[in-house]
Design a protein around this motif. Structure first.
Motif, mmCIF file in Angstrom:
data_model
loop_
_atom_site.group_PDB
_atom_site.id
_atom_site.type_symbol
_atom_site.label_atom_id
_atom_site.label_comp_id
_atom_site.label_asym_id
_atom_site.label_seq_id
_atom_site.Cartn_x
_atom_site.Cartn_y
_atom_site.Cartn_z
ATOM 1 N N ALA A 38 20.873 -6.977 -13.659
ATOM 2 C CA ALA A 38 20.928 -6.413 -15.008
ATOM 3 C C ALA A 38 19.703 -6.776 -15.831
ATOM 4 O O ALA A 38 19.304 -6.025 -16.729
ATOM 5 N N ASN A 39 19.090 -7.924 -15.539
ATOM 6 C CA ASN A 39 17.977 -8.411 -16.352
ATOM 7 C C ASN A 39 16.609 -8.030 -15.795
ATOM 8 O O ASN A 39 15.592 -8.520 -16.285
ATOM 9 N N ASN A 40 16.581 -7.195 -14.765
ATOM 10 C CA ASN A 40 15.303 -6.802 -14.182
ATOM 11 C C ASN A 40 15.244 -5.301 -13.978
ATOM 12 O O ASN A 40 16.261 -4.653 -13.715
ATOM 13 N N ALA A 41 14.055 -4.764 -14.102
ATOM 14 C CA ALA A 41 13.818 -3.333 -13.895
ATOM 15 C C ALA A 41 12.360 -3.150 -13.522
ATOM 16 O O ALA A 41 11.508 -3.955 -13.913
ATOM 17 N N PRO A 42 12.034 -2.110 -12.759
ATOM 18 C CA PRO A 42 10.627 -1.874 -12.418
ATOM 19 C C PRO A 42 9.782 -1.645 -13.660
ATOM 20 O O PRO A 42 10.278 -1.162 -14.685
ATOM 21 N N LEU A 43 8.507 -1.995 -13.584
ATOM 22 C CA LEU A 43 7.596 -1.749 -14.690
ATOM 23 C C LEU A 43 7.438 -0.249 -14.908
ATOM 24 O O LEU A 43 7.569 0.545 -13.970
ATOM 25 N N PRO A 44 7.171 0.170 -16.151
ATOM 26 C CA PRO A 44 7.008 1.605 -16.423
ATOM 27 C C PRO A 44 5.909 2.250 -15.591
ATOM 28 O O PRO A 44 5.965 3.442 -15.312
ATOM 29 N N THR A 45 4.911 1.475 -15.199
ATOM 30 C CA THR A 45 3.794 2.030 -14.427
ATOM 31 C C THR A 45 4.038 1.995 -12.924
ATOM 32 O O THR A 45 3.200 2.471 -12.159
ATOM 33 N N ALA A 46 5.158 1.426 -12.495
ATOM 34 C CA ALA A 46 5.439 1.312 -11.064
ATOM 35 C C ALA A 46 5.796 2.683 -10.488
ATOM 36 O O ALA A 46 6.475 3.486 -11.134
ATOM 37 N N GLU A 47 5.342 2.946 -9.277
ATOM 38 C CA GLU A 47 5.637 4.198 -8.584
ATOM 39 C C GLU A 47 6.654 3.947 -7.484
ATOM 40 O O GLU A 47 6.492 3.036 -6.671
ATOM 41 N N ALA A 48 7.696 4.760 -7.460
ATOM 42 C CA ALA A 48 8.732 4.613 -6.435
ATOM 43 C C ALA A 48 8.172 4.987 -5.067
ATOM 44 O O ALA A 48 7.282 5.840 -4.957
ATOM 45 N N LEU A 49 8.678 4.335 -4.031
ATOM 46 C CA LEU A 49 8.238 4.641 -2.680
ATOM 47 C C LEU A 49 8.692 6.040 -2.272
ATOM 48 O O LEU A 49 9.818 6.454 -2.572
ATOM 49 N N THR A 50 7.820 6.743 -1.581
ATOM 50 C CA THR A 50 8.195 8.033 -1.018
ATOM 51 C C THR A 50 9.060 7.819 0.216
ATOM 52 O O THR A 50 9.211 6.692 0.702
ATOM 53 N N ALA A 51 9.619 8.915 0.741
ATOM 54 C CA ALA A 51 10.434 8.808 1.951
ATOM 55 C C ALA A 51 9.603 8.267 3.116
ATOM 56 O O ALA A 51 10.083 7.471 3.932
ATOM 57 N N GLU A 52 8.331 8.690 3.185
ATOM 58 C CA GLU A 52 7.437 8.210 4.246
ATOM 59 C C GLU A 52 7.194 6.712 4.115
ATOM 60 O O GLU A 52 7.217 5.966 5.105
ATOM 61 N N GLN A 53 6.972 6.246 2.890
ATOM 62 C CA GLN A 53 6.722 4.826 2.662
ATOM 63 C C GLN A 53 7.976 3.992 2.885
ATOM 64 O O GLN A 53 7.907 2.863 3.380
ATOM 65 N N GLN A 54 9.141 4.544 2.502
ATOM 66 C CA GLN A 54 10.401 3.847 2.766
ATOM 67 C C GLN A 54 10.606 3.659 4.272
ATOM 68 O O GLN A 54 11.035 2.601 4.733
ATOM 69 N N ALA A 55 10.284 4.696 5.046
ATOM 70 C CA ALA A 55 10.392 4.579 6.501
ATOM 71 C C ALA A 55 9.412 3.531 7.022
ATOM 72 O O ALA A 55 9.731 2.769 7.945
ATOM 73 N N GLY A 56 8.219 3.466 6.416
ATOM 74 C CA GLY A 56 7.246 2.452 6.808
ATOM 75 C C GLY A 56 7.715 1.051 6.504
ATOM 76 O O GLY A 56 7.422 0.104 7.248
ATOM 77 N N LEU A 57 8.471 0.890 5.409
ATOM 78 C CA LEU A 57 9.043 -0.418 5.086
ATOM 79 C C LEU A 57 9.994 -0.868 6.191
ATOM 80 O O LEU A 57 10.004 -2.044 6.572
ATOM 81 N N ARG A 58 10.769 0.066 6.721
ATOM 82 C CA ARG A 58 11.677 -0.272 7.820
ATOM 83 C C ARG A 58 10.898 -0.695 9.068
ATOM 84 O O ARG A 58 11.295 -1.622 9.778
#
Length: 340
Positions: A38-58
């Motif tokens: 509840a006390n944390n959130a991404p910075l306004p300038t942060a970019e969400a990972l794309t589906a390709e990048q999410q797969a790369g994280l795995r």
């Protein structure tokens, strides 16, 4: 007659043990986790990972990269090579569970056998370099001790985009091999994830462009019933110039980056000493927020008093205003400490 002693009633005994287990789980694990979320959130300038990048994280997790590479920049001099600033909770607030069965991936790491990867996408923005490095690390970094990942590559087949072919030095090819080496889909996904590793920019707190064109005038604020307060400059304008970028116009700050001033016990304390000292000396004892730099050399006593008085009366806060003389007395106490 039914016994109520847990030593004679096995159902009561098991039920008591289970109840204690559930209670401790809620108290020690669930409640703190919910509070952190509840006390944390991404910075306004942060970019969400794309589906390709999410797969790369795995792939990154599956190949065990986290065993040798960290993604955490500490607030010490030796870590300045790995990022433009120390890491803060907001940098990791985007992470979610991979799926119902797999927990949220932790890529912070505990070993730094290899370099930190927090900003590797900024330090090395070439996807071909990363592919070569994965195929044979010593082909691009002679002293590397990283193992090669040849199973992430294959011989070229019909339909493979020519731009993905790797120019492997002869020294790292099998003797006599002329095969064209191309990355598999998993290698491409892993590189996409590595290229995404760049720190989101923090608000700088510098003077906004629209104020630089017409800087705020040091006009007296309205009298607040305290001697010396009526002679202070405009605290609201000074707040906008020096504080708003981090603590926001509504005083609510940024989750996981900068604390809220609205409703803050420090701001509303009857004694404003701690609040003024934080502005004079800066603040860095709370790991859940970014480092606040000192303003003793940037603002006068009157300007600090004006900002403090504004913050203590805005957004529903109920703190009393302070005077320039109050700030001056505290500055005299902290200057010798700062000089050390």
């Amino acid at each position: 007659m039914k016994s109520w002693s847990p030593y004679k009633n096995h159902r009561l005994f098991v039920g008591t043990v289970f109840g204690v287990f559930v209670g401790l789980t809620l108290l020690i694990a669930v409640q703190p986790a919910a509070q952190i979320q509840a006390n944390n959130a991404p910075l306004p300038t942060a970019e969400a990972l794309t589906a390709e990048q999410q797969a790369g994280l795995r792939v990154f997790i599956g190949e065990g990269c986290v065993a040798c590479h960290t993604q955490q920049v500490r607030n010490i001099d030796m870590d300045k090579a790995w990022g433009g600033r120390p890491g803060i909770p907001a940098d990791y607030a985007w992470r979610q569970r991979l799926d119902v069965w797999r927990a949220t991936p932790s890529t912070l790491g505990s070993e730094r056998t290899g370099p930190d990867l927090t900003e590797v996408g900024e330090r090395q923005p070439s996807d071909l370099w990363h592919l070569l490095h994965l195929y044979q690390p010593r082909s691009v970094v002679a002293a590397s001790i990283m193992p090669a990942f040849p199973w992430l590559f294959e011989d070229s087949v019909a339909g493979t985009p020519a731009g993905l072919a790797l120019n492997i030095p002869a020294a790292w090819r099998a003797r006599g091999s002329q095969a064209t080496i191309v990355p598999t889909r998993r290698a491409q996904q892993l590189v996409a994830y590595l290229m995404s590793l760049k720190q989101a920019e923090l608000p700088t707190g510098s003077e906004p462009a629209f104020l630089a064109l017409s800087p705020p005038k040091a006009e007296p604020a309205a009298a607040l019933g305290t001697p010396g307060v009526a002679l202070l400059p405009d605290g609201a304008a000074l707040y906008t110039t020096h504080c708003q970028a981090c603590h926001q116009a509504n005083g609510e700050g940024l989750k996981g980056a900068f604390p809220p001033l609205k409703g803050s016990p420090v701001v509303n304390d009857k004694d404003a000493t701690l609040m003024v000292n934080i502005i004079l000396q800066g603040y860095n004892p709370r790991p859940e927020y970014g480092v606040m730099l000192p303003f003793a050399d940037k603002l006068t006593d009157a300007e600090i008093a004006a900002i403090v008085s504004h913050e203590r009366s805005a957004w529903g806060n109920t703190g009393a205003p302070v005077t320039a003389d109050f700030v001056k007395q505290l500055r005299a106490l902290v200057q010798p400490v700062a000089a050390l």
